[in-house]
Scaffold this motif. Structure first.
Motif, short mmCIF file in Angstrom:
data_model
loop_
_atom_site.label_atom_id
_atom_site.label_comp_id
_atom_site.label_asym_id
_atom_site.label_seq_id
_atom_site.Cartn_x
_atom_site.Cartn_y
_atom_site.Cartn_z
N LYS A 76 46.02 28.93 27.71
CA LYS A 76 45.54 30.13 28.42
C LYS A 76 44.72 31.02 27.50
O LYS A 76 43.72 31.61 27.90
CB LYS A 76 46.73 30.93 28.96
CG LYS A 76 47.49 30.31 30.11
CD LYS A 76 48.62 31.24 30.52
CE LYS A 76 49.47 30.65 31.62
NZ LYS A 76 50.58 31.57 32.01
N MET A 77 45.19 31.15 26.25
CA MET A 77 44.53 32.01 25.27
C MET A 77 43.06 31.63 25.07
O MET A 77 42.21 32.49 24.81
CB MET A 77 45.29 31.92 23.94
CG MET A 77 44.67 32.66 22.79
SD MET A 77 45.49 32.29 21.21
CE MET A 77 44.93 30.61 20.92
N LEU A 78 42.75 30.35 25.18
CA LEU A 78 41.40 29.86 24.88
C LEU A 78 40.38 30.18 25.95
O LEU A 78 39.19 30.31 25.66
CB LEU A 78 41.44 28.33 24.74
CG LEU A 78 42.07 27.72 23.49
CD1 LEU A 78 42.15 26.22 23.66
CD2 LEU A 78 41.26 28.08 22.26
N VAL A 79 40.82 30.28 27.20
CA VAL A 79 39.91 30.15 28.34
C VAL A 79 38.74 31.13 28.29
O VAL A 79 37.57 30.72 28.28
CB VAL A 79 40.68 30.29 29.67
CG1 VAL A 79 39.72 30.26 30.85
CG2 VAL A 79 41.70 29.17 29.79
N ILE A 80 39.01 32.42 28.27
CA ILE A 80 37.95 33.42 28.41
C ILE A 80 36.94 33.34 27.25
O ILE A 80 35.73 33.20 27.49
CB ILE A 80 38.54 34.83 28.54
CG1 ILE A 80 39.31 34.97 29.85
CG2 ILE A 80 37.43 35.88 28.46
CD1 ILE A 80 38.46 34.85 31.08
N PRO A 163 32.16 43.58 32.61
CA PRO A 163 32.50 42.31 31.92
C PRO A 163 33.68 42.42 30.97
O PRO A 163 34.49 41.50 30.90
CB PRO A 163 31.21 41.97 31.17
CG PRO A 163 30.13 42.69 31.91
CD PRO A 163 30.75 43.94 32.43
N ILE A 164 33.78 43.53 30.25
CA ILE A 164 34.89 43.70 29.31
C ILE A 164 36.22 43.77 30.06
O ILE A 164 37.21 43.14 29.68
CB ILE A 164 34.71 44.96 28.45
CG1 ILE A 164 33.35 44.92 27.72
CG2 ILE A 164 35.85 45.10 27.46
CD1 ILE A 164 33.18 43.73 26.82
N SER A 165 36.22 44.54 31.16
CA SER A 165 37.42 44.63 31.98
C SER A 165 37.77 43.28 32.61
O SER A 165 38.94 42.91 32.69
CB SER A 165 37.22 45.68 33.09
OG SER A 165 38.34 45.72 33.95
N PRO A 174 33.69 35.90 37.07
CA PRO A 174 32.73 36.95 36.70
C PRO A 174 32.27 36.84 35.25
O PRO A 174 31.11 37.13 34.94
CB PRO A 174 33.55 38.24 36.91
CG PRO A 174 34.56 37.88 37.93
CD PRO A 174 34.92 36.47 37.63
N VAL A 175 33.15 36.42 34.36
CA VAL A 175 32.77 36.23 32.95
C VAL A 175 31.73 35.12 32.84
O VAL A 175 30.76 35.23 32.08
CB VAL A 175 34.01 35.90 32.10
CG1 VAL A 175 33.60 35.52 30.68
CG2 VAL A 175 34.96 37.08 32.06
N LEU A 176 31.90 34.04 33.60
CA LEU A 176 30.93 32.95 33.58
C LEU A 176 29.57 33.40 34.10
O LEU A 176 28.53 33.05 33.55
CB LEU A 176 31.45 31.78 34.42
CG LEU A 176 32.64 30.99 33.87
CD1 LEU A 176 33.15 30.01 34.91
CD2 LEU A 176 32.26 30.26 32.61
N VAL A 177 29.58 34.19 35.17
CA VAL A 177 28.32 34.68 35.74
C VAL A 177 27.62 35.60 34.74
O VAL A 177 26.40 35.51 34.54
CB VAL A 177 28.58 35.42 37.08
CG1 VAL A 177 27.31 36.08 37.58
CG2 VAL A 177 29.13 34.46 38.13
N PHE A 178 28.37 36.47 34.10
CA PHE A 178 27.80 37.36 33.09
C PHE A 178 27.21 36.55 31.94
O PHE A 178 26.10 36.84 31.46
CB PHE A 178 28.88 38.32 32.57
CG PHE A 178 28.42 39.20 31.45
CD1 PHE A 178 27.44 40.15 31.65
CD2 PHE A 178 28.98 39.07 30.17
CE1 PHE A 178 27.01 40.97 30.60
CE2 PHE A 178 28.56 39.87 29.13
CZ PHE A 178 27.58 40.83 29.34
N ALA A 179 27.94 35.53 31.49
CA ALA A 179 27.44 34.68 30.41
C ALA A 179 26.15 33.98 30.81
O ALA A 179 25.23 33.81 30.00
CB ALA A 179 28.50 33.64 30.03
N PHE A 180 26.06 33.57 32.08
CA PHE A 180 24.85 32.91 32.57
C PHE A 180 23.65 33.85 32.47
O PHE A 180 22.57 33.45 32.00
CB PHE A 180 25.07 32.48 34.02
CG PHE A 180 23.90 31.78 34.64
CD1 PHE A 180 23.67 30.43 34.41
CD2 PHE A 180 23.00 32.47 35.43
CE1 PHE A 180 22.58 29.78 34.97
CE2 PHE A 180 21.91 31.84 36.00
CZ PHE A 180 21.70 30.49 35.77
#
Length: 451
Positions: A76-80, A163-165, A174-180
């Motif tokens: 779990k720790m790795l995912v984000i 994104p931070i939240s 949402p993190v993936l979309v922001f990264a894109f």
């Protein structure tokens, strides 16, 4: 009461002692460099035997379960952080915006579409097989059931607001979309001011390498985590509960075969206008190496030779699509497998899924596959992303990790073949496929140096 506590204490220490010996054996095998897949399979067998032993003699295996929980928490720790940097790294590997608009968009679109189809096939096959039937798990105490959102709310949830939240809250999509968007911006600015984005790319590349290493550390713990999870499950439910895992394997391979024959065969036949039997015969070295090595990167040199010298795709297209495919194209690991596991976990924990969740499953599989491929254990990371997005307990992933090596051969073969198919389709659309040379039978006699 005191006797019961004493018995529980003693039996718990017995389970820990037995587990310490067996985990020590797995560690010795690791030091002797025994194949990782073999060690995972051995861990499955040892965990099964130990768990049945604990179950038969009423030995408490609670502390052994803690080992498995620690492993799940580390995953779990790795995912984000992992998916964030890898989405950016994958997309910024395309050197210019013009290249991205042409070959890049075609290639990535094919990767995403075929992964989406793979996820849909995996979903339908899993629903037909119902692989979780016969297994019932208690919901983890930390798990809170998620309210079923409307379809419009699902779309809104895909868009990041902070994104931070979102990262702090574990909101993967949402993190993936922001990264894109960040990756596209880096490519865009880089075409005009390369020096302006150079420091950003260096930081991201450096952090990616660090996360690769962290991932390797945790993946090395897989045999021990598998042992603990299976032993705990077998101790709690006995051998009869583990039998349905055979249905997970069967469902996965049926879905992979359907995708291989109908999706790949259909694209080759009706889009590229190529004889599918001849295509698969020429692509066989890629399929065989991927199946036996279980590594898209190990297969890459052979796949480049196959694409250019057997399929007669231009080196320009091959050198772009094949490396990108080894990183981003995960039809098996990011499409079929997460779908099968999601249906399995939902059934095991008795969590109802509806059409909204099914649509979300396919969409998340498509998006997440480009961010988790090419790293150690991509299928586990991708599946974790899907389970998280669907609100399913990630602990369920531990129930199928033990059979990961069994299904990984088929998953990797489908991944690599999908890259080969996409290279052919892109080359055909760009006029860089030598159809006449492809149709000459003597090309089949060409030797591949890398095999």
């Amino acid at each position: 009461m005191k006797n019961n506590l004493l018995d529980a204490f003693l039996t718990n220490w017995i389970s820990l002692l037995v587990s310490a010996i067996l985990i020590g054996l797995l560690y010795v095998l690791a030091r002797k460099r025994v194949n990782f897949g073999y060690r995972v399979l051995l861990a499955l067998g040892l965990g099964l035997v130990a768990g049945i032993f604990f179950n038969t003699f009423k030995i408490d295996a609670t502390s052994v379960g803690t080992i498995g929980t620690i492993y799940v928490n580390l995953v779990k720790m790795l995912v984000i952080p992992l998916v964030f940097v890898l989405v950016i790294t994958s997309i910024t590997s395309i050197s210019s915006l013009g290249q991205l608009r042409k070959i890049g968009i075609k290639t990535i679109s094919l990767f995403l579409v075929t992964t989406g189809i793979a996820a849909l096939i995996g979903l339908l096959v899993a629903l037909a097989f119902d692989p979780g039937a016969g297994i019932s798990q208690t919901m983890p105490s930390s798990f809170k059931p998620r309210d079923i959102p409307t379809f419009s709310q699902v779309i809104l949830d895909l868009i990041p607001t902070n994104p931070i939240s979102d990262m702090a809250g574990g909101k993967v999509v949402p993190v993936l979309v922001f990264a894109f968007f960040v990756a596209i911006a880096i490519v865009h600015v880089g075409t005009k001011k390369p020096e302006a984005v150079k420091p950003v790319k260096q930081v991201i590349d450096s952090f990616t390498q660090v996360m690769h290493q962290v991932t390797k550390y945790i993946i090395r713990l897989t045999p021990y985590g598998v042992y603990a999870l299976i032993a705990t499950m077998a101790a709690k439910y006995g051998l009869e509960t583990l039998a349905p895992l055979a249905k997970v394997i069967a469902a996965t391979y049926v879905a992979l075969i359907i995708h291989f024959i109908f999706t790949f065969g259909g694209l080759v036949t009706f889009v590229a206008k190529v004889n599918p039997f001849k295509f698969f015969r020429k692509a066989y070295p890629t399929i065989a190496i991927a199946f036996t090595t279980r590594s898209s990167y190990v297969t890459l040199p052979v796949n480049l030779e196959v694409i250019t010298k057997r399929l007669r795709v231009s080196p320009r297209i091959a050198s772009f699509v094949a490396p990108l495919g080894a990183t981003m194209n995960m039809n098996g690991c990011g499409g079929v497998w997460p779908a099968v596991v999601a249906i399995f976990v939902a059934r095991v924990y008795n969590i109802p899924l509806g059409i909204t969740e099914y649509v979300l499953l396919v969409l998340v599989s498509m998006i997440s596959s480009i961010g988790v491929a090419g790293v150690p254990g991509p299928a586990s990371i991708s599946t974790t992303v899907v389970l998280t997005a669907l609100g399913l307990p990630i602990e369920g992933l531990g129930l199928v990790l033990a059979i990961d090596a069994v299904v990984d051969m088929g998953r990797t073969a489908v991944n690599a073949t999908g890259t080969t198919v996409c290279a052919l389709l892109v080359a055909n659309s760009e006029g860089e496929f030598d159809r006449e040379s492809f149709n000459r039978d003597e090309e089949d006699q060409l030797e591949l140096n890398h095999t």
